[in-house]
Scaffold this motif. Sequence first.
Motif, PDB file in Angstrom:
ATOM      1  N   SER A  82       0.828  -1.208   0.000  1.00  0.00           N
ATOM      2  CA  SER A  82       0.000   0.000   0.000  1.00  0.00           C
ATOM      3  C   SER A  82       0.859   1.254   0.000  1.00  0.00           C
ATOM      4  O   SER A  82       0.577   2.218  -0.722  1.00  0.00           O
ATOM      5  CB  SER A  82      -0.931  -0.017   1.217  1.00  0.00           C
ATOM      6  OG  SER A  82      -1.709   1.159   1.264  1.00  0.00           O
ATOM      7  N   ARG A  83       1.921   1.243   0.796  1.00  0.00           N
ATOM      8  CA  ARG A  83       2.815   2.408   0.817  1.00  0.00           C
ATOM      9  C   ARG A  83       3.518   2.599  -0.521  1.00  0.00           C
ATOM     10  O   ARG A  83       3.640   3.725  -1.016  1.00  0.00           O
ATOM     11  CB  ARG A  83       3.845   2.245   1.940  1.00  0.00           C
ATOM     12  CG  ARG A  83       3.288   2.482   3.341  1.00  0.00           C
ATOM     13  CD  ARG A  83       4.419   2.673   4.340  1.00  0.00           C
ATOM     14  NE  ARG A  83       5.221   1.455   4.471  1.00  0.00           N
ATOM     15  CZ  ARG A  83       5.007   0.513   5.381  1.00  0.00           C
ATOM     16  NH1 ARG A  83       3.993   0.637   6.228  1.00  0.00           N
ATOM     17  NH2 ARG A  83       5.777  -0.549   5.445  1.00  0.00           N
ATOM     18  N   ARG A  84       3.974   1.503  -1.127  1.00  0.00           N
ATOM     19  CA  ARG A  84       4.637   1.623  -2.428  1.00  0.00           C
ATOM     20  C   ARG A  84       3.677   2.130  -3.498  1.00  0.00           C
ATOM     21  O   ARG A  84       4.026   2.970  -4.323  1.00  0.00           O
ATOM     22  CB  ARG A  84       5.223   0.270  -2.837  1.00  0.00           C
ATOM     23  CG  ARG A  84       6.488  -0.107  -2.085  1.00  0.00           C
ATOM     24  CD  ARG A  84       7.210  -1.244  -2.794  1.00  0.00           C
ATOM     25  NE  ARG A  84       6.436  -2.485  -2.740  1.00  0.00           N
ATOM     26  CZ  ARG A  84       6.595  -3.408  -1.798  1.00  0.00           C
ATOM     27  NH1 ARG A  84       7.471  -3.221  -0.834  1.00  0.00           N
ATOM     28  NH2 ARG A  84       5.878  -4.518  -1.823  1.00  0.00           N
ATOM     29  N   LEU A  85       2.449   1.603  -3.465  1.00  0.00           N
ATOM     30  CA  LEU A  85       1.467   2.039  -4.453  1.00  0.00           C
ATOM     31  C   LEU A  85       1.116   3.509  -4.278  1.00  0.00           C
ATOM     32  O   LEU A  85       1.000   4.254  -5.256  1.00  0.00           O
ATOM     33  CB  LEU A  85       0.207   1.175  -4.334  1.00  0.00           C
ATOM     34  CG  LEU A  85      -0.928   1.482  -5.322  1.00  0.00           C
ATOM     35  CD1 LEU A  85      -0.453   1.295  -6.752  1.00  0.00           C
ATOM     36  CD2 LEU A  85      -2.129   0.597  -5.048  1.00  0.00           C
ATOM     37  N   GLN A  86       0.966   3.948  -3.034  1.00  0.00           N
ATOM     38  CA  GLN A  86       0.654   5.351  -2.789  1.00  0.00           C
ATOM     39  C   GLN A  86       1.783   6.256  -3.250  1.00  0.00           C
ATOM     40  O   GLN A  86       1.555   7.327  -3.835  1.00  0.00           O
ATOM     41  CB  GLN A  86       0.378   5.559  -1.293  1.00  0.00           C
ATOM     42  CG  GLN A  86      -0.089   6.960  -0.937  1.00  0.00           C
ATOM     43  CD  GLN A  86      -1.415   7.299  -1.583  1.00  0.00           C
ATOM     44  OE1 GLN A  86      -2.302   6.452  -1.652  1.00  0.00           O
ATOM     45  NE2 GLN A  86      -1.551   8.513  -2.073  1.00  0.00           N
ATOM     46  N   ALA A  87       3.029   5.830  -2.999  1.00  0.00           N
ATOM     47  CA  ALA A  87       4.169   6.628  -3.450  1.00  0.00           C
ATOM     48  C   ALA A  87       4.215   6.716  -4.970  1.00  0.00           C
ATOM     49  O   ALA A  87       4.491   7.778  -5.541  1.00  0.00           O
ATOM     50  CB  ALA A  87       5.469   6.026  -2.908  1.00  0.00           C
ATOM     51  N   ALA A  88       3.938   5.596  -5.646  1.00  0.00           N
ATOM     52  CA  ALA A  88       3.944   5.610  -7.108  1.00  0.00           C
ATOM     53  C   ALA A  88       2.837   6.495  -7.661  1.00  0.00           C
ATOM     54  O   ALA A  88       3.028   7.242  -8.623  1.00  0.00           O
ATOM     55  CB  ALA A  88       3.799   4.184  -7.636  1.00  0.00           C
ATOM     56  N   ILE A  89       1.647   6.430  -7.039  1.00  0.00           N
ATOM     57  CA  ILE A  89       0.534   7.263  -7.505  1.00  0.00           C
ATOM     58  C   ILE A  89       0.841   8.740  -7.313  1.00  0.00           C
ATOM     59  O   ILE A  89       0.571   9.574  -8.192  1.00  0.00           O
ATOM     60  CB  ILE A  89      -0.754   6.863  -6.768  1.00  0.00           C
ATOM     61  CG1 ILE A  89      -1.198   5.460  -7.202  1.00  0.00           C
ATOM     62  CG2 ILE A  89      -1.869   7.861  -7.036  1.00  0.00           C
ATOM     63  CD1 ILE A  89      -2.388   4.934  -6.443  1.00  0.00           C
ATOM     64  N   ASP A  90       1.416   9.093  -6.165  1.00  0.00           N
ATOM     65  CA  ASP A  90       1.767  10.496  -5.927  1.00  0.00           C
ATOM     66  C   ASP A  90       2.789  10.988  -6.942  1.00  0.00           C
ATOM     67  O   ASP A  90       2.682  12.112  -7.457  1.00  0.00           O
ATOM     68  CB  ASP A  90       2.316  10.654  -4.510  1.00  0.00           C
ATOM     69  CG  ASP A  90       1.248  10.413  -3.453  1.00  0.00           C
ATOM     70  OD1 ASP A  90       0.053  10.521  -3.799  1.00  0.00           O
ATOM     71  OD2 ASP A  90       1.600  10.100  -2.299  1.00  0.00           O
ATOM     72  N   ALA A  91       3.782  10.151  -7.232  1.00  0.00           N
ATOM     73  CA  ALA A  91       4.793  10.559  -8.207  1.00  0.00           C
ATOM     74  C   ALA A  91       4.201  10.703  -9.598  1.00  0.00           C
ATOM     75  O   ALA A  91       4.516  11.647 -10.334  1.00  0.00           O
ATOM     76  CB  ALA A  91       5.935   9.538  -8.218  1.00  0.00           C
ATOM     77  N   MET A  92       3.311   9.781  -9.979  1.00  0.00           N
ATOM     78  CA  MET A  92       2.670   9.875 -11.290  1.00  0.00           C
ATOM     79  C   MET A  92       1.779  11.107 -11.375  1.00  0.00           C
ATOM     80  O   MET A  92       1.710  11.767 -12.416  1.00  0.00           O
ATOM     81  CB  MET A  92       1.861   8.604 -11.556  1.00  0.00           C
ATOM     82  CG  MET A  92       2.719   7.357 -11.734  1.00  0.00           C
ATOM     83  SD  MET A  92       1.746   5.843 -11.865  1.00  0.00           S
ATOM     84  CE  MET A  92       0.892   6.140 -13.408  1.00  0.00           C
ATOM     85  N   ARG A  93       1.091  11.427 -10.270  1.00  0.00           N
ATOM     86  CA  ARG A  93       0.247  12.618 -10.275  1.00  0.00           C
ATOM     87  C   ARG A  93       1.086  13.879 -10.449  1.00  0.00           C
ATOM     88  O   ARG A  93       0.729  14.784 -11.204  1.00  0.00           O
ATOM     89  CB  ARG A  93      -0.560  12.686  -8.977  1.00  0.00           C
ATOM     90  CG  ARG A  93      -1.536  13.857  -8.941  1.00  0.00           C
ATOM     91  CD  ARG A  93      -2.270  13.945  -7.615  1.00  0.00           C
ATOM     92  NE  ARG A  93      -3.138  12.796  -7.412  1.00  0.00           N
ATOM     93  CZ  ARG A  93      -2.933  11.861  -6.509  1.00  0.00           C
ATOM     94  NH1 ARG A  93      -1.864  11.935  -5.718  1.00  0.00           N
ATOM     95  NH2 ARG A  93      -3.769  10.850  -6.368  1.00  0.00           N
ATOM     96  N   GLN A  94       2.212  13.946  -9.748  1.00  0.00           N
ATOM     97  CA  GLN A  94       3.081  15.109  -9.896  1.00  0.00           C
ATOM     98  C   GLN A  94       3.630  15.217 -11.314  1.00  0.00           C
ATOM     99  O   GLN A  94       3.701  16.304 -11.887  1.00  0.00           O
ATOM    100  CB  GLN A  94       4.224  15.020  -8.885  1.00  0.00           C
ATOM    101  CG  GLN A  94       3.777  15.125  -7.428  1.00  0.00           C
ATOM    102  CD  GLN A  94       4.918  14.933  -6.458  1.00  0.00           C
ATOM    103  OE1 GLN A  94       6.069  14.770  -6.876  1.00  0.00           O
ATOM    104  NE2 GLN A  94       4.621  14.941  -5.158  1.00  0.00           N
TER     105      GLN A  94
END
Length: 336
Positions: free
Chosen positions: A91-103
């Motif tokens: 979950s933490r890895r997925l959230q980090a990836a989503i935040d980076a993709m959003r940025q």
Amino acid sequence: MRPTKADAALKAGEKPEGLRLSAVEIIAGALSLVWLAAAALFFLILPTETEGGGFDTMGFVMTLLAVFLPIAVIWVAAIAMRSARIVREESRRLQAAIDAMRQTYVADRQARGAGGMDPTVEKKLNEIAKAAQKTETALATFTSARPAQAATRLAPAPKPEPGDDQPTLALGTSAEDMTPPIQRSDLVRALNFPDTQDDEVGFAALRRALKDHSARQLIQASQDVLTLLSQDGIYMDDLRPDRARPEFWRRFARGERGKAVAALGGVRDRSSLALTAGRMREDTIFRDAAHHFLRKFDQMLESFEPEASDEDIAALAETRTARAFMLLGRVTGAFD
């Protein structure tokens, strides 16, 4: 190619190869060894004798359960804790990836906004504009010019005197006033627009409808709205709204609003509703065209309903114009 933030986040979130033992597995293994050692010590140092010297099957089974059941419980708990830890890490890895993709997406949008439009998007918009221009040209072929209204109203013609055999024609009568009312079937067919360029029946009904002043205004308003909706990829043939009974259309035509006519808002396509709502908020031209279309459709329905049968209303509800009315009516809250 230079790696982006999203790529870095995804690489950082990749699960490393190999088996990693956590503290949970180590503790579970230690407890298992301690329990086995304690059980072995118990049975070796303090042996029990069975009466009669025979083999006690039930006692043997209970002994096995007493030895291995606690170990099984320990490892079930360890596996459950390991699974929970893995889920949290994923979950933490997925959230980090989503935040980076959003940025990255926001930065890309800002860069495109500053540097110009994407060539593929610009090409698509040009194709849509050309298609809309062709549609307007085809419709204009069957649209007659609207006569200019007279600045002053002419006085009525005098009544013929007795004995005058020649009838007197009233002045100021336009061709539209002398045109017979449009048939309901022609109006319904025209509001659905021709299906193809070879649809002779549809074009014939459209030509007859365009001779009627009120019908022509509604058709032009509908054509404008359908063209604007097509720019967002919204086509009435793709919508499958819930069918409303003719009585709901009659209620709306007679002025009822709210829950009594909520069944008319049968469009359930979330993407079309979201795109249309966003266009209504941001595009003033689209908003004005939509409100003008809703007024014209409401006026048409008010005059259409009294003499229309349930079959006529059901056929009207299946037209592309009626589907556009249901879509825009739900977005604007006309059925709430």
